[in-house]
Design a protein around this motif. Structure first.
Motif, PDB file in Angstrom:
ATOM      1  N   THR A 186       1.122   4.172  -3.288  1.00  0.00           N
ATOM      2  CA  THR A 186       0.695   5.549  -2.431  1.00  0.00           C
ATOM      3  C   THR A 186       1.514   6.616  -2.251  1.00  0.00           C
ATOM      4  O   THR A 186       0.935   8.184  -2.833  1.00  0.00           O
ATOM      5  N   GLY A 187       2.505   6.510  -2.500  1.00  0.00           N
ATOM      6  CA  GLY A 187       3.639   6.859  -1.524  1.00  0.00           C
ATOM      7  C   GLY A 187       4.162   7.309  -2.732  1.00  0.00           C
ATOM      8  O   GLY A 187       4.735   8.935  -3.201  1.00  0.00           O
ATOM      9  N   PRO A 192      -4.192   7.476  -2.587  1.00  0.00           N
ATOM     10  CA  PRO A 192      -4.647   6.628  -0.965  1.00  0.00           C
ATOM     11  C   PRO A 192      -5.309   6.471  -0.797  1.00  0.00           C
ATOM     12  O   PRO A 192      -6.971   7.417  -0.673  1.00  0.00           O
ATOM     13  N   ARG A 215       2.620   5.406   3.908  1.00  0.00           N
ATOM     14  CA  ARG A 215       2.844   6.086   3.289  1.00  0.00           C
ATOM     15  C   ARG A 215       3.705   7.058   3.372  1.00  0.00           C
ATOM     16  O   ARG A 215       4.329   6.927   2.137  1.00  0.00           O
ATOM     17  N   GLU A 256      -2.029   4.754   8.076  1.00  0.00           N
ATOM     18  CA  GLU A 256      -2.166   4.628   6.416  1.00  0.00           C
ATOM     19  C   GLU A 256      -1.150   5.580   5.724  1.00  0.00           C
ATOM     20  O   GLU A 256      -0.166   5.781   5.283  1.00  0.00           O
ATOM     21  N   ARG A 257      -1.342   7.106   7.003  1.00  0.00           N
ATOM     22  CA  ARG A 257      -0.088   8.346   6.995  1.00  0.00           C
ATOM     23  C   ARG A 257       1.091   7.420   7.075  1.00  0.00           C
ATOM     24  O   ARG A 257       2.104   7.852   6.365  1.00  0.00           O
ATOM     25  N   TYR A 289       0.957  -1.488  -0.167  1.00  0.00           N
ATOM     26  CA  TYR A 289       0.057   0.062   0.177  1.00  0.00           C
ATOM     27  C   TYR A 289       0.958   1.147  -0.385  1.00  0.00           C
ATOM     28  O   TYR A 289       0.782   1.896  -0.758  1.00  0.00           O
ATOM     29  N   GLY A 290       1.831   1.172   0.926  1.00  0.00           N
ATOM     30  CA  GLY A 290       2.830   2.196   1.357  1.00  0.00           C
ATOM     31  C   GLY A 290       3.173   2.639  -0.124  1.00  0.00           C
ATOM     32  O   GLY A 290       3.709   3.979  -0.570  1.00  0.00           O
TER      33      GLY A 290
END
Length: 443
Positions: A184-185, A191, A239, A235-236, A180-181
């Motif tokens: 989206t990162g 995100p 990312r 989540e943050r 995920y990171g």
């Protein structure tokens, strides 16, 4: 300065006599937040002495909870156990069972088991003054989302369906937060932040205290809200792993401080004092403004935040050792093993404390400080990893000890933490994306 005291630089030997900590407890008078650190995540004496002090803070000073450097849902199973709310768990070993991922020995160990056993018995004796056990870390992205849905299934199936729909945003990445990171990162995918925010906002709207609702129901709603907040911050965090480790360190410690404050506020809303003992590594509790990562890299940490938010109400105790043994891994996700800890290098904080004698003692860092501990010195930090071949680079930072802590507990020769599980009993479930931003190695 908590308590208004200016103690002398007298060394206080640490013995089996509980009275050896009387003066230290006196210095903690007036504190709502007592932070007790450790120089490694694998030293038996650090866990043992921290538990001894915490027991007295709970019994004699009215502290109402332990907040550990652990994931919120894992620790909440322990909280239910010590409060007699987990009938399926009849022993502490079982209650610690959710600590199954690397580094599981950090909480599945003998001193933690013994403390949890004691806390359950204490709460049974004093049902009107129970103390809880909570986590404040943010690695449990998927478990926290699952916990939110599970809570809502029991109280509002329609709300559970909305939560499930929002969190489905994470499904394309499986259970690996790194996937995920990464996506989206680097901007490959949108995100899921908005979905996580929406779920937290909805849960917060539910958590207004309701007339006639009992404390257990309040606690469960608070547990779910904290899981939703954790999912948002995790989540943050994942990312940001691909945008710069500096941001992730500060984000993680901000989440820890916010969790401590939220729990204190929750307890106060229930008519309690909101007095908490915080267990974490020295790198988290020792004020980052007194370390080179604070001076040169703008890193901040839990101890700094709580001192700034609660001046005069925060007491920070660091723990150090000169040499001995430690339970640690060679690399992330590898099995833990007992390793010899080299004598601290010349010119370090630990070498200066070693020279003072006796072998085990605590020392106030308020007021007059021994000349050998004044100014800037190297200090050793061992996390879940120990790399003696690169000891100086991997484990030492420049610090100013007297600004970092209010007192230090020095245990000159220490032993390795004893895990509850042998290396082959449980798989080390280490997901690559869950490696922390370390300070400096494996905290």
């Amino acid at each position: 300065m908590v308590g208004g005291m200016t103690p002398s630089p007298q060394l206080h030997p640490v013995t089996d006599d509980p009275a050896c900590y009387d003066d230290l407890l006196a210095q903690m008078a007036g504190a709502r937040f007592v932070l007790i650190g450790e120089a490694s995540h694998g030293t038996h004496e650090f866990y043992k002495e921290r538990a001894r002090l915490t027991q007295r803070l709970i019994e004699e000073r009215g502290f109402e909870a332990v907040v550990a450097e652990a994931d919120w849902p894992d620790a909440y199973r322990v909280n239910r156990f010590v409060r007699g709310q987990a009938p399926a768990d009849t022993r502490a070993e079982a209650a610690l069972g959710d600590f199954g991922r690397f580094p599981r020995w950090m909480w599945r160990n003998e001193p933690t088991r013994d403390f949890v056993t004691w806390l359950r018995a204490h709460n049974a004796r004093r049902p009107q003054a129970q103390a809880g056990f909570y986590g404040m870390d943010l690695y449990s992205l998927h478990r926290s989302m699952d916990a939110v849905v599970a809570y809502l299934e029991g109280v509002d199936p329609a709300a559970a369906q909305r939560a499930r729909q929002r969190y489905s945003c994470f499904e394309p990445y499986g259970t690996d937060p790194q996937s995920y990171g990464l996506a989206t990162g680097y901007g490959v995918a949108e995100p899921c932040e908005d979905a996580a925010v929406a779920q937290l906002v909805e849960l917060q709207a539910r958590t207004l205290r309701r007339a006639g609702e009992d404390i257990l129901a309040e606690d469960e709603r608070f547990y779910a809200e904290q899981n939703a907040r954790l999912a948002l911050n995790a989540e943050r965090y994942y990312r940001e792993l691909f945008r710069g480790r500096q941001d992730t360190w500060n984000l993680r410690d901000t989440h820890m401080a916010d969790t401590v404050d939220a729990l204190a506020g929750h307890l106060e809303a229930q008519g309690q004092a909101g007095k908490l003992v915080v267990w974490a590594h020295n790198s988290h509790v020792g004020d980052a403004r007194a370390t080179e990562v604070g001076w040169r890299q703008d890193q901040e940490n839990l101890g700094q935040y709580l001192r700034q938010r609660h001046p005069g109400q925060t007491f920070v105790l660091g723990q150090t050792t000169f040499q001995g043994h430690v339970t640690a891994a060679d690399d992330w996700g590898q099995p833990a093993r007992h390793q010899a800890v080299r004598p601290a290098i010349s010119g370090s904080v630990e070498a200066a404390l070693h020279a003072l004698r006796p072998s085990h003692y605590w020392l106030s860092l308020r007021g007059e400080v021994p000349p050998a501990l004044q100014g800037e010195r190297l200090q050793r930090f061992i996390g879940v990893l120990y790399r003696p071949a690169t000891e100086r680079q991997s484990h030492y930072l420049h610090t100013r000890l007297a600004e970092q802590y209010d007192a230090v507990l020095h245990l000159d020769r220490t032993g390795a933490l004893v895990p509850l599980d042998s290396p082959g009993e449980l798989p080390e479930q280490a997901e690559a994306g869950e490696q922390p931003a370390t300070f400096p190695s494996g905290e």
